[in-house]
Design a protein around this motif. Structure first.
Motif, PDB file in Angstrom:
ATOM      1  N   LEU A  53       0.826  -1.208   0.000  1.00 32.78           N
ATOM      2  CA  LEU A  53       0.000   0.000   0.000  1.00 32.78           C
ATOM      3  C   LEU A  53       0.860   1.258   0.000  1.00 32.78           C
ATOM      4  CD1 LEU A  53      -2.892   1.109   0.146  1.00 32.78           C
ATOM      5  CD2 LEU A  53      -2.627   1.154   2.613  1.00 32.78           C
ATOM      6  N   LEU A  54       1.925   1.249   0.761  1.00 32.32           N
ATOM      7  CA  LEU A  54       2.741   2.442   0.908  1.00 32.32           C
ATOM      8  C   LEU A  54       3.811   2.595  -0.172  1.00 32.32           C
ATOM      9  CD1 LEU A  54       3.132   2.372   4.768  1.00 32.32           C
ATOM     10  CD2 LEU A  54       1.585   3.775   3.408  1.00 32.32           C
ATOM     11  N   ALA A  55       4.308   1.489  -0.689  1.00 31.28           N
ATOM     12  CA  ALA A  55       5.434   1.559  -1.624  1.00 31.28           C
ATOM     13  C   ALA A  55       5.020   1.595  -3.091  1.00 31.28           C
ATOM     14  CB  ALA A  55       6.370   0.372  -1.391  1.00 31.28           C
ATOM     15  N   THR A  56       3.817   1.156  -3.406  1.00 32.24           N
ATOM     16  CA  THR A  56       3.402   1.117  -4.805  1.00 32.24           C
ATOM     17  C   THR A  56       3.210   2.531  -5.331  1.00 32.24           C
ATOM     18  OG1 THR A  56       2.330  -1.004  -4.432  1.00 32.24           O
ATOM     19  CG2 THR A  56       1.698   0.195  -6.419  1.00 32.24           C
ATOM     20  N   LYS A  57       3.774   2.778  -6.480  1.00 33.08           N
ATOM     21  CA  LYS A  57       3.713   4.118  -7.097  1.00 33.08           C
ATOM     22  C   LYS A  57       3.243   3.986  -8.546  1.00 33.08           C
ATOM     23  CE  LYS A  57       6.878   6.275  -4.029  1.00 33.08           C
ATOM     24  NZ  LYS A  57       6.123   6.088  -2.851  1.00 33.08           N
ATOM     25  N   GLY A  58       3.141   5.102  -9.218  1.00 39.48           N
ATOM     26  CA  GLY A  58       2.814   5.109 -10.638  1.00 39.48           C
ATOM     27  C   GLY A  58       1.361   4.793 -10.914  1.00 39.48           C
ATOM     28  N   ASP A  59       1.123   4.157 -12.050  1.00 39.75           N
ATOM     29  CA  ASP A  59      -0.234   3.895 -12.514  1.00 39.75           C
ATOM     30  C   ASP A  59      -1.016   2.918 -11.647  1.00 39.75           C
ATOM     31  OD1 ASP A  59       0.136   5.639 -14.577  1.00 39.75           O
ATOM     32  OD2 ASP A  59       0.405   4.095 -16.114  1.00 39.75           O
ATOM     33  N   GLN A  60      -0.334   2.160 -10.806  1.00 37.20           N
ATOM     34  CA  GLN A  60      -1.010   1.169  -9.970  1.00 37.20           C
ATOM     35  C   GLN A  60      -1.529   1.750  -8.662  1.00 37.20           C
ATOM     36  OE1 GLN A  60       2.226  -1.942 -10.182  1.00 37.20           O
ATOM     37  NE2 GLN A  60       0.372  -3.184 -10.005  1.00 37.20           N
ATOM     38  N   ALA A  61      -1.215   3.005  -8.378  1.00 33.60           N
ATOM     39  CA  ALA A  61      -1.592   3.584  -7.099  1.00 33.60           C
ATOM     40  C   ALA A  61      -2.253   4.943  -7.292  1.00 33.60           C
ATOM     41  CB  ALA A  61      -0.365   3.735  -6.210  1.00 33.60           C
ATOM     42  N   ILE A  62      -3.077   5.290  -6.333  1.00 34.42           N
ATOM     43  CA  ILE A  62      -3.706   6.610  -6.323  1.00 34.42           C
ATOM     44  C   ILE A  62      -3.824   7.075  -4.875  1.00 34.42           C
ATOM     45  CG2 ILE A  62      -6.013   5.593  -6.350  1.00 34.42           C
ATOM     46  CD1 ILE A  62      -7.012   8.097  -7.813  1.00 34.42           C
ATOM     47  N   ASN A  63      -3.627   8.358  -4.673  1.00 30.59           N
ATOM     48  CA  ASN A  63      -3.806   8.978  -3.366  1.00 30.59           C
ATOM     49  C   ASN A  63      -4.730  10.169  -3.571  1.00 30.59           C
ATOM     50  OD1 ASN A  63      -3.698  10.234  -0.916  1.00 30.59           O
ATOM     51  ND2 ASN A  63      -1.489  10.478  -0.862  1.00 30.59           N
ATOM     52  N   LEU A  64      -5.954  10.040  -3.108  1.00 36.70           N
ATOM     53  CA  LEU A  64      -6.904  11.148  -3.232  1.00 36.70           C
ATOM     54  C   LEU A  64      -6.728  12.186  -2.139  1.00 36.70           C
ATOM     55  CD1 LEU A  64     -10.228   9.382  -4.261  1.00 36.70           C
ATOM     56  CD2 LEU A  64      -8.609  10.629  -5.711  1.00 36.70           C
ATOM     57  N   ASP A  65      -5.793  11.938  -1.236  1.00 42.35           N
ATOM     58  CA  ASP A  65      -5.525  12.862  -0.152  1.00 42.35           C
ATOM     59  C   ASP A  65      -6.834  13.174   0.567  1.00 42.35           C
ATOM     60  OD1 ASP A  65      -3.679  14.387   1.385  1.00 42.35           O
ATOM     61  OD2 ASP A  65      -4.254  16.197   0.305  1.00 42.35           O
ATOM     62  N   LYS A  66      -7.150  14.438   0.754  1.00 42.57           N
ATOM     63  CA  LYS A  66      -8.362  14.829   1.477  1.00 42.57           C
ATOM     64  C   LYS A  66      -9.582  14.971   0.574  1.00 42.57           C
ATOM     65  CE  LYS A  66      -5.622  17.500   4.718  1.00 42.57           C
ATOM     66  NZ  LYS A  66      -5.378  18.850   5.240  1.00 42.57           N
ATOM     67  N   ALA A  67      -9.424  14.740  -0.715  1.00 39.56           N
ATOM     68  CA  ALA A  67     -10.551  14.902  -1.647  1.00 39.56           C
ATOM     69  C   ALA A  67     -11.521  13.731  -1.614  1.00 39.56           C
ATOM     70  CB  ALA A  67     -10.024  15.081  -3.075  1.00 39.56           C
ATOM     71  N   TRP A  68     -11.138  12.615  -1.028  1.00 42.40           N
ATOM     72  CA  TRP A  68     -11.912  11.376  -1.099  1.00 42.40           C
ATOM     73  C   TRP A  68     -13.364  11.540  -0.672  1.00 42.40           C
ATOM     74  CZ3 TRP A  68     -14.023   9.185   3.280  1.00 42.40           C
ATOM     75  CH2 TRP A  68     -13.566   9.694   4.503  1.00 42.40           C
ATOM     76  N   HIS A  69     -13.610  12.200   0.451  1.00 38.08           N
ATOM     77  CA  HIS A  69     -14.971  12.282   0.970  1.00 38.08           C
ATOM     78  C   HIS A  69     -15.835  13.231   0.132  1.00 38.08           C
ATOM     79  CE1 HIS A  69     -17.601  12.242   4.862  1.00 38.08           C
ATOM     80  NE2 HIS A  69     -17.969  11.316   4.010  1.00 38.08           N
ATOM     81  N   GLY A  70     -15.235  14.310  -0.324  1.00 37.64           N
ATOM     82  CA  GLY A  70     -15.962  15.229  -1.208  1.00 37.64           C
ATOM     83  C   GLY A  70     -16.330  14.563  -2.523  1.00 37.64           C
ATOM     84  N   ILE A  71     -15.418  13.785  -3.084  1.00 38.68           N
ATOM     85  CA  ILE A  71     -15.714  13.059  -4.328  1.00 38.68           C
ATOM     86  C   ILE A  71     -16.829  12.050  -4.077  1.00 38.68           C
ATOM     87  CG2 ILE A  71     -14.802  11.426  -6.030  1.00 38.68           C
ATOM     88  CD1 ILE A  71     -12.052  12.875  -5.646  1.00 38.68           C
ATOM     89  N   HIS A  72     -16.743  11.332  -2.963  1.00 33.95           N
ATOM     90  CA  HIS A  72     -17.809  10.387  -2.624  1.00 33.95           C
ATOM     91  C   HIS A  72     -19.158  11.113  -2.559  1.00 33.95           C
ATOM     92  CE1 HIS A  72     -19.887   6.982  -0.847  1.00 33.95           C
ATOM     93  NE2 HIS A  72     -20.412   7.858   0.008  1.00 33.95           N
TER      94      HIS A  72
END
Length: 182
Positions: free
Chosen positions: A47-66
């Motif tokens: 979860l922490l080490a995967t980067k690039g196209d296989q990972a996404i971090n919505l940061d604080k936007a996740w709940h607003g997008i939901h």
């Protein structure tokens, strides 16, 4: 488990100057997921080490997008609405509940449903006053930031759409967790 949570918290604390609750997902294949469900440390590292196209971090936007996708704080009301808080639980609690995984079949459905929603439609659903009343995280942001907060959500949505489209194309299954970094 304490070591796992401590490692995750430390990594995110180093990468983030402010305390916040963030949403991160990684797309994996069936074999990888099977291994992750059996090994909590491997799960955290992946979860922490995967980067690039296989990972996404919505940061604080996740709940607003939901909220923009579902019109609610926590319920999933549509196929596209499964993108942030959908899927089935697996493994141990990692901060705000156990990780969740979206099946390959549902990834394809979610990607298609997301692709049918325009930025204009999402913008029409944006209501800072209602979002703060519904306590959409981070709740004090929406009215204060106004149009900038909407841009933040639309940018996050574009990343989420691209992530699901890649996962659908690759036959991957996203798993995600939310973290609270203090």
């Amino acid at each position: 488990m304490k070591r796992l949570l401590a490692s995750m918290a430390l990594l995110f604390a180093i990468s983030s100057a402010h305390a916040s609750m963030i949403w991160r997902a990684v797309a994996v294949d069936s074999a990888q997921l099977d291994g992750l469900t059996k090994n909590e440390e491997l799960l955290a590292r992946t979860l922490l080490a995967t980067k690039g196209d296989q990972a996404i971090n919505l940061d604080k936007a996740w709940h607003g997008i939901h909220f923009l996708l579902n019109g609610t704080a926590w319920k999933v009301t549509s196929t596209a609405g499964q993108a942030v808080l959908g899927g089935r639980e697996f493994g141990a609690d990692m901060g705000y509940g156990p990780p969740r995984v979206v099946s390959k079949e549902d990834v394809v459905k979610v990607a298609k449903a997301l692709s049918m929603i325009t930025s204009k439609e999402l913008s029409a659903r944006y209501s800072p006053k209602i979002m703060e009343e519904e306590d959409i995280y981070p709740s004090s942001t929406w009215q204060q930031e106004g149009p900038q907060a909407l841009k933040f959500l639309l940018d996050g949505y574009a990343e989420l759409l691209a992530f699901y489209q890649r996962a659908a194309k690759n036959g991957s299954m996203p798993f995600r967790v939310e973290f609270d970094i203090r």
